[in-house]
Design a protein around this motif. Structure first.
Motif, mmCIF file in Angstrom:
data_model
loop_
_atom_site.group_PDB
_atom_site.id
_atom_site.type_symbol
_atom_site.label_atom_id
_atom_site.label_comp_id
_atom_site.label_asym_id
_atom_site.label_seq_id
_atom_site.Cartn_x
_atom_site.Cartn_y
_atom_site.Cartn_z
ATOM 1 N N ASN A 36 0.814 -1.219 0.000
ATOM 2 C CA ASN A 36 0.000 0.000 0.000
ATOM 3 C C ASN A 36 0.846 1.267 0.000
ATOM 4 O OD1 ASN A 36 -2.654 1.228 0.126
ATOM 5 N ND2 ASN A 36 -2.081 1.890 2.192
ATOM 6 N N PHE A 37 2.070 1.160 0.494
ATOM 7 C CA PHE A 37 2.968 2.311 0.549
ATOM 8 C C PHE A 37 3.314 2.811 -0.855
ATOM 9 C CE2 PHE A 37 7.323 3.982 0.454
ATOM 10 C CZ PHE A 37 7.244 5.002 1.400
ATOM 11 N N TYR A 38 3.355 1.902 -1.838
ATOM 12 C CA TYR A 38 3.785 2.253 -3.189
ATOM 13 C C TYR A 38 2.624 2.574 -4.120
ATOM 14 C CZ TYR A 38 8.068 0.161 -1.391
ATOM 15 O OH TYR A 38 9.169 -0.120 -0.623
ATOM 16 N N ARG A 39 1.406 2.534 -3.612
ATOM 17 C CA ARG A 39 0.243 2.759 -4.461
ATOM 18 C C ARG A 39 0.260 4.140 -5.099
ATOM 19 N NH1 ARG A 39 -5.475 2.531 -1.599
ATOM 20 N NH2 ARG A 39 -4.594 4.437 -0.694
ATOM 21 N N ARG A 40 0.714 5.143 -4.393
ATOM 22 C CA ARG A 40 0.714 6.518 -4.903
ATOM 23 C C ARG A 40 1.605 6.676 -6.130
ATOM 24 N NH1 ARG A 40 4.363 9.462 -0.160
ATOM 25 N NH2 ARG A 40 5.836 7.737 0.101
ATOM 26 N N TYR A 41 2.612 5.807 -6.275
ATOM 27 C CA TYR A 41 3.515 5.914 -7.418
ATOM 28 C C TYR A 41 2.946 5.287 -8.687
ATOM 29 C CZ TYR A 41 6.861 7.129 -3.775
ATOM 30 O OH TYR A 41 7.491 7.739 -2.724
ATOM 31 N N PHE A 42 1.767 4.677 -8.588
ATOM 32 C CA PHE A 42 1.140 4.042 -9.745
ATOM 33 C C PHE A 42 -0.201 4.678 -10.089
ATOM 34 C CE2 PHE A 42 4.110 1.034 -8.024
ATOM 35 C CZ PHE A 42 4.681 0.453 -9.148
ATOM 36 N N GLU A 43 -0.510 5.815 -9.479
ATOM 37 C CA GLU A 43 -1.757 6.517 -9.757
ATOM 38 C C GLU A 43 -1.534 7.457 -10.938
ATOM 39 O OE1 GLU A 43 -2.761 8.353 -6.070
ATOM 40 O OE2 GLU A 43 -3.538 6.516 -5.176
ATOM 41 N N LEU A 44 -1.956 7.018 -12.110
ATOM 42 C CA LEU A 44 -1.700 7.761 -13.342
ATOM 43 C C LEU A 44 -2.854 7.527 -14.303
ATOM 44 C CD1 LEU A 44 0.390 9.385 -15.092
ATOM 45 C CD2 LEU A 44 1.176 7.159 -15.927
ATOM 46 N N ASP A 45 -3.454 8.624 -14.805
ATOM 47 C CA ASP A 45 -4.523 8.448 -15.781
ATOM 48 C C ASP A 45 -3.957 8.540 -17.193
ATOM 49 O OD1 ASP A 45 -4.390 11.162 -16.639
ATOM 50 O OD2 ASP A 45 -5.701 11.762 -14.998
ATOM 51 N N SER A 46 -4.764 8.147 -18.164
ATOM 52 C CA SER A 46 -4.285 8.036 -19.539
ATOM 53 C C SER A 46 -3.913 9.390 -20.133
ATOM 54 C CB SER A 46 -5.362 7.368 -20.415
ATOM 55 O OG SER A 46 -6.576 8.084 -20.342
ATOM 56 N N GLU A 47 -4.583 10.467 -19.725
ATOM 57 C CA GLU A 47 -4.287 11.786 -20.287
ATOM 58 C C GLU A 47 -2.887 12.247 -19.889
ATOM 59 O OE1 GLU A 47 -6.118 16.328 -20.411
ATOM 60 O OE2 GLU A 47 -7.265 14.680 -19.558
ATOM 61 N N ILE A 48 -2.547 12.060 -18.619
ATOM 62 C CA ILE A 48 -1.212 12.443 -18.156
ATOM 63 C C ILE A 48 -0.157 11.546 -18.796
ATOM 64 C CG2 ILE A 48 0.304 12.557 -16.139
ATOM 65 C CD1 ILE A 48 -2.093 13.388 -14.483
ATOM 66 N N PHE A 49 -0.458 10.255 -18.917
ATOM 67 C CA PHE A 49 0.483 9.318 -19.524
ATOM 68 C C PHE A 49 0.797 9.713 -20.966
ATOM 69 C CE2 PHE A 49 1.208 5.328 -21.916
ATOM 70 C CZ PHE A 49 2.378 4.931 -21.297
ATOM 71 N N LEU A 50 -0.231 10.022 -21.744
ATOM 72 C CA LEU A 50 -0.017 10.414 -23.134
ATOM 73 C C LEU A 50 0.711 11.751 -23.231
ATOM 74 C CD1 LEU A 50 -3.453 9.370 -24.674
ATOM 75 C CD2 LEU A 50 -1.247 8.225 -24.942
ATOM 76 N N LYS A 51 0.415 12.657 -22.297
ATOM 77 C CA LYS A 51 1.091 13.946 -22.291
ATOM 78 C C LYS A 51 2.587 13.772 -22.049
ATOM 79 C CE LYS A 51 1.119 18.475 -20.023
ATOM 80 N NZ LYS A 51 0.471 19.337 -19.001
ATOM 81 N N LYS A 52 2.939 12.885 -21.143
ATOM 82 C CA LYS A 52 4.346 12.646 -20.847
ATOM 83 C C LYS A 52 5.038 11.910 -21.991
ATOM 84 C CE LYS A 52 5.550 11.731 -16.605
ATOM 85 N NZ LYS A 52 5.685 11.137 -15.262
#
Length: 258
Positions: A36-52
């Motif tokens: 659960n400690f690492y969950r915040r590092y995998f919170e990513l939506d498709s719009e941000i992913f495509l932008k990056k």
């Protein structure tokens, strides 16, 4: 695909409250030995992913400020892009050698150790170098704002997309050039495409990290431009040398006719 909008103050309060509560709960009830400690590092939506992805594909464009959550403080993209690159490197190298295989000589043998090597080289480099930069910025150079580890991993991870085209170009070289007669030409072409890809990815990484490093160097040097420039050049130069060595390893490991 999410839709970005600017909420009104009541809506913003209703959205931010649960998030803040979940973060505090996560920090109080989770530690580095719990998933659960690492969950915040995998919170990513498709719009941000495509932008990056679009930003990484254009090495002359700077990423958003690293403090901007969750734009740069995630490793989801790093894991998947690097994993895709590892698989494509294996397919490219194995496929190229398969095209050149002469069945009259012996049965073709797949080298699955190459897949393990790919994982070690690409994940290792893209984790070790950001970790060393984080340690150096915090404990050696004593930056007031040490270069964030997750941000650097994200930068290196997304620029890995720039390596993908050479996996296809490698096939084209073998298909278009006669191997037995033009081995020297193939070697030159392979060194060229790997060198260009290495130079572009290196420039992209340094272009994203340079503003953070430069700002800290200026603060450390009390705005002494000459001293700050020397420190900045040392750090950027060390990262560039590391990437050159990495590029040579990639060439020797994946782009050679066996």
């Amino acid at each position: 695909m999410t839709t970005m909008f600017t909420p009104t103050e009541p809506a913003a309060a209703s959205i931010s409250a649960p998030l803040q509560g979940s973060e505090s709960g996560s920090s109080s009830n989770s530690h580095m030995f719990l998933i659960n400690f690492y969950r915040r590092y995998f919170e990513l939506d498709s719009e941000i992913f495509l932008k990056k992805l679009r930003t990484a594909a254009n090495p002359f464009k700077e990423m958003e400020e690293y403090r901007d959550e969750p734009l740069n403080n995630e490793i989801y993209g790093f894991i998947w892009i690097t994993g895709t690159l590892v698989l494509m490197m294996f397919i490219s190298t194995t496929g190229t050698n398969l095209l050149l295989w002469n069945p009259a000589h012996e049965k073709f043998s797949y080298d699955f150790n190459l897949l393990t090597k790919s994982v070690t080289i690409f994940y290792g480099y893209n984790l070790i170098v950001p970790a060393l930069l984080y340690i150096a910025s915090g404990w050696i150079f004593k930056f007031p704002e040490p270069v964030p580890l997750v941000h650097t991993i994200s930068v290196y991870g997304y620029t890995n997309i720039l390596w993908l085209p050479i996996t296809g170009i490698n096939f084209l070289i073998v298909l278009l050039v006669h191997v037995e007669e033009q081995k020297t030409l193939i070697s030159i072409l392979e060194w060229t495409i790997v060198g260009v890809s290495g130079a572009i990815t290196c420039f992209s990484n340094l272009h994203q990290l340079s503003p953070i490093i430069k700002r800290n160097c200026l603060i450390n040097a009390d705005n002494n431009l000459e001293l700050a420039t020397r420190q900045h050049t040392l750090i950027i130069g060390s990262l560039a040398v590391a990437h050159i060595l990495f590029t040579i390893i990639v060439k020797w490991s994946y782009f050679g006719i066996t």
